[in-house]
Design a protein around this motif. Structure first.
Motif, short mmCIF file in Angstrom:
data_model
loop_
_atom_site.label_atom_id
_atom_site.label_comp_id
_atom_site.label_asym_id
_atom_site.label_seq_id
_atom_site.Cartn_x
_atom_site.Cartn_y
_atom_site.Cartn_z
N UNK A 190 30.08 -20.62 -67.39
CA UNK A 190 29.68 -20.65 -68.80
C UNK A 190 30.89 -20.41 -69.70
N UNK A 191 31.80 -19.56 -69.24
CA UNK A 191 33.01 -19.30 -70.02
C UNK A 191 33.83 -20.58 -70.17
N UNK A 192 33.97 -21.33 -69.08
CA UNK A 192 34.70 -22.61 -69.13
C UNK A 192 34.04 -23.55 -70.14
N UNK A 193 32.71 -23.60 -70.09
CA UNK A 193 31.95 -24.50 -70.96
C UNK A 193 32.19 -24.18 -72.43
N UNK A 194 32.02 -22.91 -72.81
CA UNK A 194 32.15 -22.52 -74.21
C UNK A 194 33.59 -22.60 -74.70
N UNK A 195 34.53 -22.36 -73.78
CA UNK A 195 35.93 -22.52 -74.14
C UNK A 195 36.24 -23.97 -74.45
N UNK A 196 35.68 -24.88 -73.64
CA UNK A 196 35.88 -26.31 -73.87
C UNK A 196 35.26 -26.75 -75.19
N UNK A 197 34.12 -26.17 -75.55
CA UNK A 197 33.45 -26.51 -76.81
C UNK A 197 34.31 -26.09 -78.01
N UNK A 198 34.84 -24.87 -77.96
CA UNK A 198 35.66 -24.35 -79.07
C UNK A 198 36.96 -25.14 -79.20
N UNK A 199 37.66 -25.30 -78.08
CA UNK A 199 38.93 -26.04 -78.10
C UNK A 199 38.67 -27.49 -78.50
N UNK A 200 37.54 -28.05 -78.04
CA UNK A 200 37.19 -29.43 -78.38
C UNK A 200 37.00 -29.64 -79.87
N UNK A 201 36.50 -28.59 -80.56
CA UNK A 201 36.32 -28.70 -82.01
C UNK A 201 37.65 -28.94 -82.69
#
Length: 269
Positions: free
Chosen positions: A111-122
């Protein structure tokens, strides 16, 4: 461009300035340098606006499609026929990797990987839009924000998203682009590349059918699909050698098909 040599000289000079700025300046300064680059690039005299140009998409194996030596003189051959080649950007692969993490396609993704990807993706999306909007003022550049989710939806039912790699991207991007954004697609890959051959096999069988399925409410695209039983699609394998006479003949036929589809699309818009 009306004068290719002059155009390339202006382009190379502008690119060098932007690259240099990216290596040392703040974002605000980089934007100013890009703005100046747009003014310099605006000096290039074009034969026609990018919206009126005959366009084809170059998809396939990321290293081959990005490497000038591997592509040989494919871009130049198309340019001689007044066909603009839109090369799938390397950024597409970066967004695809983020997509795999955000959707936890791999069981090892946390889940940490997922949310990190979402933030960086923004932030990636923000800078992508900002840069493309700056250069979108040019007559020979068409801003296109990459939406990997749409690309993946185009390959749904044809290739499983768990079968990761170039094949699913090639299939999805080809179906996504053809008939409305470009008049044809070139799939390029190294000799004997399995993902490239899988994509070729799928597209040869399902390109028109899947495009029709996805554009049922798009009258213009449906009109084009009814007019042309087979849309312009060609797959090329390269090994560093010059193109064979057979490939040259296929490219010639492909270019003629592209012109017919382009003229049809232009006529119904």
């Amino acid at each position: 461009a009306k004068d290719k040599d002059k155009a390339m000289a202006i382009y190379d000079k502008a690119v060098d300035k932007v690259v240099e700025s990216l290596s040392k300046d703040s974002w605000n300064q980089v934007r100013k340098v890009m703005g100046k680059a747009v003014k310099e690039l605006s000096q290039i005299e074009t034969k026609y606006h990018i919206k009126d140009a005959k366009k084809v998409a170059l998809v396939g194996e990321i290293y081959v499609r990005r490497d000038s030596f591997s592509k040989r003189d494919l871009i130049e051959k198309m340019a001689e026929r007044d066909v603009v080649v839109k090369i799938s950007p390397a950024l597409e692969w970066i967004h695809y990797c983020d997509y795999l993490i955000k959707n936890k396609v791999f069981s090892s993704v946390t889940d940490r990987d997922k949310y990190q990807a979402i933030v960086v993706g923004w932030f990636k999306n923000y800078y992508e839009k900002a840069i493309k909007n700056i250069f979108g003022k040019l007559d020979f550049y068409e801003p296109h924000i990459i939406d990997v989710k749409e690309v993946m939806e185009c390959s749904e039912g044809l290739i499983s998203e768990k079968f990761t790699g170039e094949a699913i991207l090639t299939v999805g991007a080809s179906i996504h682009e053809i008939a409305d954004k470009v008049a044809g697609v070139i799939n390029i890959g190294p000799f004997g590349c399995m993902p490239s051959r899988i994509a070729e096999a799928v597209l040869n069988e399902k390109l028109e059918e899947k495009k029709s399925e996805l554009t049922l409410n798009d009258k213009e695209t449906q009109n084009t699909l009814k007019e042309f039983e087979h849309l312009p699609f060609i797959s090329i394998e390269v090994d560093g050698s010059p193109f064979s006479q057979l490939v040259e003949a296929k490219l010639e036929s492909f270019a003629l098909q592209v012109e017919r589809v382009h003229n049809h699309i232009k006529g119904i818009r």
